[in-house]
Design a protein around this motif. Sequence first.
Motif, PDB file in Angstrom:
ATOM      1  N   LEU A 136       0.829  -1.213   0.000  1.00  0.00           N
ATOM      2  CA  LEU A 136       0.000   0.000   0.000  1.00  0.00           C
ATOM      3  C   LEU A 136       0.857   1.255   0.000  1.00  0.00           C
ATOM      4  CD1 LEU A 136      -2.779  -1.043   2.535  1.00  0.00           C
ATOM      5  CD2 LEU A 136      -3.078  -0.583   0.100  1.00  0.00           C
ATOM      6  N   LYS A 137       2.023   1.176   0.622  1.00  0.00           N
ATOM      7  CA  LYS A 137       2.880   2.361   0.704  1.00  0.00           C
ATOM      8  C   LYS A 137       3.397   2.764  -0.667  1.00  0.00           C
ATOM      9  CE  LYS A 137       5.377   2.783   4.872  1.00  0.00           C
ATOM     10  NZ  LYS A 137       6.399   2.308   5.780  1.00  0.00           N
ATOM     11  N   LYS A 138       3.341   1.849  -1.631  1.00  0.00           N
ATOM     12  CA  LYS A 138       3.811   2.188  -2.979  1.00  0.00           C
ATOM     13  C   LYS A 138       2.773   3.033  -3.722  1.00  0.00           C
ATOM     14  CE  LYS A 138       6.674  -1.902  -3.254  1.00  0.00           C
ATOM     15  NZ  LYS A 138       6.873  -3.251  -3.815  1.00  0.00           N
ATOM     16  N   LEU A 139       1.542   3.059  -3.223  1.00  0.00           N
ATOM     17  CA  LEU A 139       0.485   3.861  -3.842  1.00  0.00           C
ATOM     18  C   LEU A 139       0.387   5.196  -3.113  1.00  0.00           C
ATOM     19  CD1 LEU A 139      -1.962   4.129  -5.769  1.00  0.00           C
ATOM     20  CD2 LEU A 139      -3.355   3.134  -3.953  1.00  0.00           C
ATOM     21  N   LYS A 140       0.612   6.271  -3.851  1.00  0.00           N
ATOM     22  CA  LYS A 140       0.515   7.594  -3.248  1.00  0.00           C
ATOM     23  C   LYS A 140      -0.718   8.298  -3.809  1.00  0.00           C
ATOM     24  CE  LYS A 140       5.385   8.292  -2.170  1.00  0.00           C
ATOM     25  NZ  LYS A 140       5.605   6.876  -2.030  1.00  0.00           N
ATOM     26  N   ILE A 141      -1.523   8.817  -2.915  1.00  0.00           N
ATOM     27  CA  ILE A 141      -2.750   9.506  -3.322  1.00  0.00           C
ATOM     28  C   ILE A 141      -2.647  10.959  -2.910  1.00  0.00           C
ATOM     29  CG2 ILE A 141      -5.253   9.584  -3.107  1.00  0.00           C
ATOM     30  CD1 ILE A 141      -5.189   6.609  -2.412  1.00  0.00           C
ATOM     31  N   SER A 142      -2.862  11.851  -3.850  1.00  0.00           N
ATOM     32  CA  SER A 142      -2.848  13.279  -3.548  1.00  0.00           C
ATOM     33  C   SER A 142      -3.968  13.933  -4.355  1.00  0.00           C
ATOM     34  CB  SER A 142      -1.495  13.900  -3.890  1.00  0.00           C
ATOM     35  OG  SER A 142      -1.211  13.724  -5.276  1.00  0.00           O
ATOM     36  N   GLY A 143      -4.188  15.201  -4.110  1.00  0.00           N
ATOM     37  CA  GLY A 143      -5.230  15.864  -4.897  1.00  0.00           C
ATOM     38  C   GLY A 143      -5.567  17.223  -4.352  1.00  0.00           C
ATOM     39  N   TYR A 144      -6.492  17.876  -5.024  1.00  0.00           N
ATOM     40  CA  TYR A 144      -6.947  19.172  -4.546  1.00  0.00           C
ATOM     41  C   TYR A 144      -8.321  19.478  -5.113  1.00  0.00           C
ATOM     42  CZ  TYR A 144      -5.348  20.925  -9.115  1.00  0.00           C
ATOM     43  OH  TYR A 144      -5.149  21.129 -10.456  1.00  0.00           O
ATOM     44  N   ALA A 182     -21.712  33.550  -9.659  1.00  0.00           N
ATOM     45  CA  ALA A 182     -22.039  32.143  -9.445  1.00  0.00           C
ATOM     46  C   ALA A 182     -21.013  31.490  -8.531  1.00  0.00           C
ATOM     47  CB  ALA A 182     -22.067  31.387 -10.785  1.00  0.00           C
ATOM     48  N   PHE A 183     -21.472  30.459  -7.814  1.00  0.00           N
ATOM     49  CA  PHE A 183     -20.585  29.555  -7.090  1.00  0.00           C
ATOM     50  C   PHE A 183     -20.422  28.307  -7.957  1.00  0.00           C
ATOM     51  CE2 PHE A 183     -20.226  31.447  -2.925  1.00  0.00           C
ATOM     52  CZ  PHE A 183     -21.367  32.219  -2.794  1.00  0.00           C
ATOM     53  N   TYR A 184     -19.236  27.763  -8.016  1.00  0.00           N
ATOM     54  CA  TYR A 184     -19.083  26.498  -8.728  1.00  0.00           C
ATOM     55  C   TYR A 184     -17.784  25.815  -8.329  1.00  0.00           C
ATOM     56  CZ  TYR A 184     -15.911  28.885 -12.025  1.00  0.00           C
ATOM     57  OH  TYR A 184     -14.872  29.574 -12.597  1.00  0.00           O
ATOM     58  N   ILE A 185     -17.678  24.552  -8.690  1.00  0.00           N
ATOM     59  CA  ILE A 185     -16.441  23.803  -8.450  1.00  0.00           C
ATOM     60  C   ILE A 185     -15.590  23.929  -9.705  1.00  0.00           C
ATOM     61  CG2 ILE A 185     -15.430  21.550  -7.961  1.00  0.00           C
ATOM     62  CD1 ILE A 185     -17.064  22.674  -5.670  1.00  0.00           C
ATOM     63  N   ARG A 186     -14.459  24.583  -9.576  1.00  0.00           N
ATOM     64  CA  ARG A 186     -13.596  24.760 -10.747  1.00  0.00           C
ATOM     65  C   ARG A 186     -12.814  23.477 -11.033  1.00  0.00           C
ATOM     66  NH1 ARG A 186     -11.618  24.742 -14.831  1.00  0.00           N
ATOM     67  NH2 ARG A 186     -10.221  26.268 -15.830  1.00  0.00           N
ATOM     68  N   ARG A 187     -12.246  22.902 -10.004  1.00  0.00           N
ATOM     69  CA  ARG A 187     -11.487  21.651 -10.180  1.00  0.00           C
ATOM     70  C   ARG A 187     -11.633  20.818  -8.905  1.00  0.00           C
ATOM     71  NH1 ARG A 187      -8.150  25.865 -11.815  1.00  0.00           N
ATOM     72  NH2 ARG A 187      -7.573  25.836 -14.026  1.00  0.00           N
ATOM     73  N   ALA A 188     -11.696  19.514  -9.094  1.00  0.00           N
ATOM     74  CA  ALA A 188     -11.639  18.577  -7.958  1.00  0.00           C
ATOM     75  C   ALA A 188     -10.924  17.347  -8.481  1.00  0.00           C
ATOM     76  CB  ALA A 188     -13.037  18.240  -7.453  1.00  0.00           C
ATOM     77  N   ARG A 189      -9.665  17.220  -8.134  1.00  0.00           N
ATOM     78  CA  ARG A 189      -8.832  16.186  -8.746  1.00  0.00           C
ATOM     79  C   ARG A 189      -8.207  15.316  -7.682  1.00  0.00           C
ATOM     80  NH1 ARG A 189      -5.997  19.919 -13.476  1.00  0.00           N
ATOM     81  NH2 ARG A 189      -7.992  20.569 -14.337  1.00  0.00           N
ATOM     82  N   VAL A 190      -8.085  14.057  -8.010  1.00  0.00           N
ATOM     83  CA  VAL A 190      -7.361  13.102  -7.175  1.00  0.00           C
ATOM     84  C   VAL A 190      -6.329  12.432  -8.059  1.00  0.00           C
ATOM     85  CG1 VAL A 190      -7.494  11.069  -5.706  1.00  0.00           C
ATOM     86  CG2 VAL A 190      -9.371  12.705  -5.710  1.00  0.00           C
ATOM     87  N   LYS A 191      -5.111  12.412  -7.581  1.00  0.00           N
ATOM     88  CA  LYS A 191      -4.023  11.834  -8.368  1.00  0.00           C
ATOM     89  C   LYS A 191      -3.549  10.561  -7.688  1.00  0.00           C
ATOM     90  CE  LYS A 191       0.523  13.098 -10.187  1.00  0.00           C
ATOM     91  NZ  LYS A 191       1.515  14.181 -10.248  1.00  0.00           N
ATOM     92  N   PHE A 192      -3.562   9.480  -8.446  1.00  0.00           N
ATOM     93  CA  PHE A 192      -3.075   8.194  -7.954  1.00  0.00           C
ATOM     94  C   PHE A 192      -1.746   7.905  -8.632  1.00  0.00           C
ATOM     95  CE2 PHE A 192      -7.096   7.129  -5.994  1.00  0.00           C
ATOM     96  CZ  PHE A 192      -8.031   7.782  -6.772  1.00  0.00           C
ATOM     97  N   ALA A 193      -0.699   7.730  -7.834  1.00  0.00           N
ATOM     98  CA  ALA A 193       0.617   7.433  -8.391  1.00  0.00           C
ATOM     99  C   ALA A 193       1.123   6.149  -7.739  1.00  0.00           C
ATOM    100  CB  ALA A 193       1.590   8.580  -8.131  1.00  0.00           C
ATOM    101  N   PHE A 194       1.395   5.145  -8.568  1.00  0.00           N
ATOM    102  CA  PHE A 194       1.875   3.868  -8.040  1.00  0.00           C
ATOM    103  C   PHE A 194       3.293   3.652  -8.546  1.00  0.00           C
ATOM    104  CE2 PHE A 194       1.180  -0.098  -5.954  1.00  0.00           C
ATOM    105  CZ  PHE A 194       2.019  -0.989  -6.593  1.00  0.00           C
ATOM    106  N   GLN A 195       4.230   3.461  -7.612  1.00  0.00           N
ATOM    107  CA  GLN A 195       5.623   3.244  -7.979  1.00  0.00           C
ATOM    108  C   GLN A 195       6.124   1.992  -7.297  1.00  0.00           C
ATOM    109  OE1 GLN A 195       8.193   6.622  -7.411  1.00  0.00           O
ATOM    110  NE2 GLN A 195       9.718   5.770  -8.781  1.00  0.00           N
ATOM    111  N   ALA A 196       6.149   0.909  -8.060  1.00  0.00           N
ATOM    112  CA  ALA A 196       6.551  -0.381  -7.489  1.00  0.00           C
ATOM    113  C   ALA A 196       8.054  -0.429  -7.258  1.00  0.00           C
ATOM    114  CB  ALA A 196       6.134  -1.509  -8.424  1.00  0.00           C
ATOM    115  N   ASN A 197       8.811   0.297  -8.081  1.00  0.00           N
ATOM    116  CA  ASN A 197      10.273   0.308  -7.937  1.00  0.00           C
ATOM    117  C   ASN A 197      10.775   1.623  -8.499  1.00  0.00           C
ATOM    118  OD1 ASN A 197      10.344  -0.037 -10.835  1.00  0.00           O
ATOM    119  ND2 ASN A 197       9.866  -2.191 -10.458  1.00  0.00           N
ATOM    120  N   ASP A 198      12.100   1.738  -8.610  1.00  0.00           N
ATOM    121  CA  ASP A 198      12.652   3.006  -9.081  1.00  0.00           C
ATOM    122  C   ASP A 198      12.603   3.133 -10.589  1.00  0.00           C
ATOM    123  OD1 ASP A 198      15.264   3.037  -6.560  1.00  0.00           O
ATOM    124  OD2 ASP A 198      13.215   3.808  -6.533  1.00  0.00           O
ATOM    125  N   TRP A 199      12.141   2.107 -11.297  1.00  0.00           N
ATOM    126  CA  TRP A 199      12.264   2.113 -12.747  1.00  0.00           C
ATOM    127  C   TRP A 199      10.992   2.451 -13.483  1.00  0.00           C
ATOM    128  CZ3 TRP A 199      16.899   2.392 -11.773  1.00  0.00           C
ATOM    129  CH2 TRP A 199      17.565   1.505 -10.930  1.00  0.00           C
TER     130      TRP A 199
END
Lengths: 275, 465
Positions: free
Chosen positions: B78-86, B121-138
Amino acid sequence: MKQTLLLALGAVALLAGTAGADTVTVKGSDTMVILNQRWAEAFMAKNAGTTIQVTGGGSGTGISALINGTTDIAASSRDIKESEQEKVRDRFNALPQEIPVAKDGVAIYINEANPVKALTVEQIKGIYTGKIDNWKAVGGNDEKIILYGRENNSGTYVFVKEHVLGGKDFSPRTQTLPGTGAVVNAVSKDKRSIGYGGGAYAKGVKEVAISDGKGEALLPTEANVGSGKYALSRDLYFYLRATPTGSIKKFIDWVLSKEGQAIVTKVGYYPIAAK
Amino acid sequence: MRKSPLFTALTLLLAAAPAWAQDTAAPVTEAAAPATEAVAEAPAEGEEDLAGKITTVSERADGLDERVATLETDVKGLKKLKISGYAQGRFEARQNAFNGIDDRKEGDFKTGSGKPGGADAFYIRRARVKFAFQANDWSQFVLQPDWSRSGVSLKDAYVDLNEKWTGTQVLRFGQFNIPYGYEIEQSSSVREVPERSRWERTVFAGERDRGAALYGKVSVLRYALGVMNGTGTEDRDGNFRGVDNNFAKQFVGRAGVDTGWLVAGVSGSHNTKLIPAVKRAAAGSTSDVNYSGTLEPAEVNIAADVAGNENKQYNERAAGVYLMYFRDVPYLGGFSLKGEYNRGWTGIFASETGETKPGALKHERRAKMLGWHVLVSQFIGDRNQLAYRIDQFDPDLESRDKECHSKKHFDTEGCHFSRVTTHTVAWNFFWDGNVRLTTALESPRNTAWKDKKDLLFTEQVQYKF
């Protein structure tokens, strides 16, 4: 339109806080956490109006906190990565400031009952990548090697991976522990085990003399680490997101003074040239 | 996994017990054997209880060992999966929606059909989630969807292959930011002002395309070379929309230096597109292009004759320079000066309406584009950042009516495209490590238009993790 603008500006202005009390936060390296605590205690004893808050979590955790602005100083036992520098630059319009505050030699610990006295960097690499799994291959008893190491947010983990393993992955048999103290504790209880960590934690275990394969095997003493002859010598750093001012500058100036560096020696690391 | 101290103690006790019994029994002679046997029987029951308990504890410890080993393996994975977003929530207030430039239309200057007067107006301009999976350095895999008022879309989906020998090259394949300039690849979560420059929003609408790119670095030198489909990922309206030419691809890249405090370089793009089959307004349609509120004869479209132009290839090229300069100002905070200067050439230019001569729409010509911006920002402490940007975009330096730029009012020939200069001021307040509040005021100026009341006020709250 004008009313909307004024209302919004007013709301934001109300929310905008002023600078907090005179508190300096230091977060990061578990290798340095005891050293940082000793510094904090000694500094606060002489500067009653300043609070130094120290937490560990690993070098990676400290640098992440520096990037998102939740710590003033990131303590790190490894160099900051280029990608981390870019994130600091994106967030604060400035490159992180790197200040070496002490020297250390990453020690390889084995149990006191283990007859092995010296290892080459290549042998350590073989052990931690899993190619060497029996002590007899390196002059020890015919016993399986039990591996202990640090988690990947640790600067010591990154240092060993880069400088010993050459970037290769640790063996999956490596049992990860949250701090050097835990590694030392584990190694002290199992004569088949091997671990690594900052030199200040060597209690109840013995350090292995290390050779780069060309010269003699050396222990991480002050002379060997200070001269850089010890193969796993490294600097311990404070990273800041800007040129230090105010209380932060005062604290760092004191850390680099003779008084601050004397504490480095007491904790078990080696001083940077004192100001 | 280390055995518990209790288990160790119990084991030692069990191991010592027979030796203790033997030591006790050793001096006894044969005649006393029955007594030894009799003595041994009584503690045997107690030893069985103790041995049984130790066995139970040992088995439980072994069981815990297995569970912990399994958990450690899972956690490592699980630690190889990094989740970020805004996420960015916005309030926008426009001074005059009817006559204003519609900033959300990638700068093609179409307006909505709103009534005169302000709009907010009120609105959601962006709502993003980024999934980055790095099993190794390559290698690494990145996936980034976006939820916004226009729906759910895929922003990034790519694989990075890291070169193993020098560690200085990365090959990227999939959908990702077009490697041109600096502004496209700057995350919207760190940008000093709410939106990118008009050049970027128009020529590279959506900022992304599908293709492959090689990124490299040698000391302070940096470069990126990409081969992409050439139509981006956004469905652009107006005259900048193209159709993917399967017989040609877009070649795009940049080269420069990054010393830490200075980033500078050059960018270039060459693309070959096809004219879409239908791109003119239908006969009889109308558009009040001079925003007078009434339809004039020139504003009634004539049927387009595009048979000769359908699927015709044309080139679209761009070239520019970019620069970013950073400096820490003691006792104040970080300062930055950023900018780009770009020139472009596109193979077609056509107004949607306003052509009064039948068949005139057959006429195609090259349009020369210009887009530049300069942005300065200064931090005051760690939590307040002030920013100002001047942004100029001209989609047609040689418009059909050469006097269009100098005229202060709209004329019947239809001065649809002309230079737009936009001034933006912004204040970013960092509430904590995750939240940033942005207050911005944007003032676009188009000399061809009568009414210049186009102020756009934006209040944005962003949460980033």
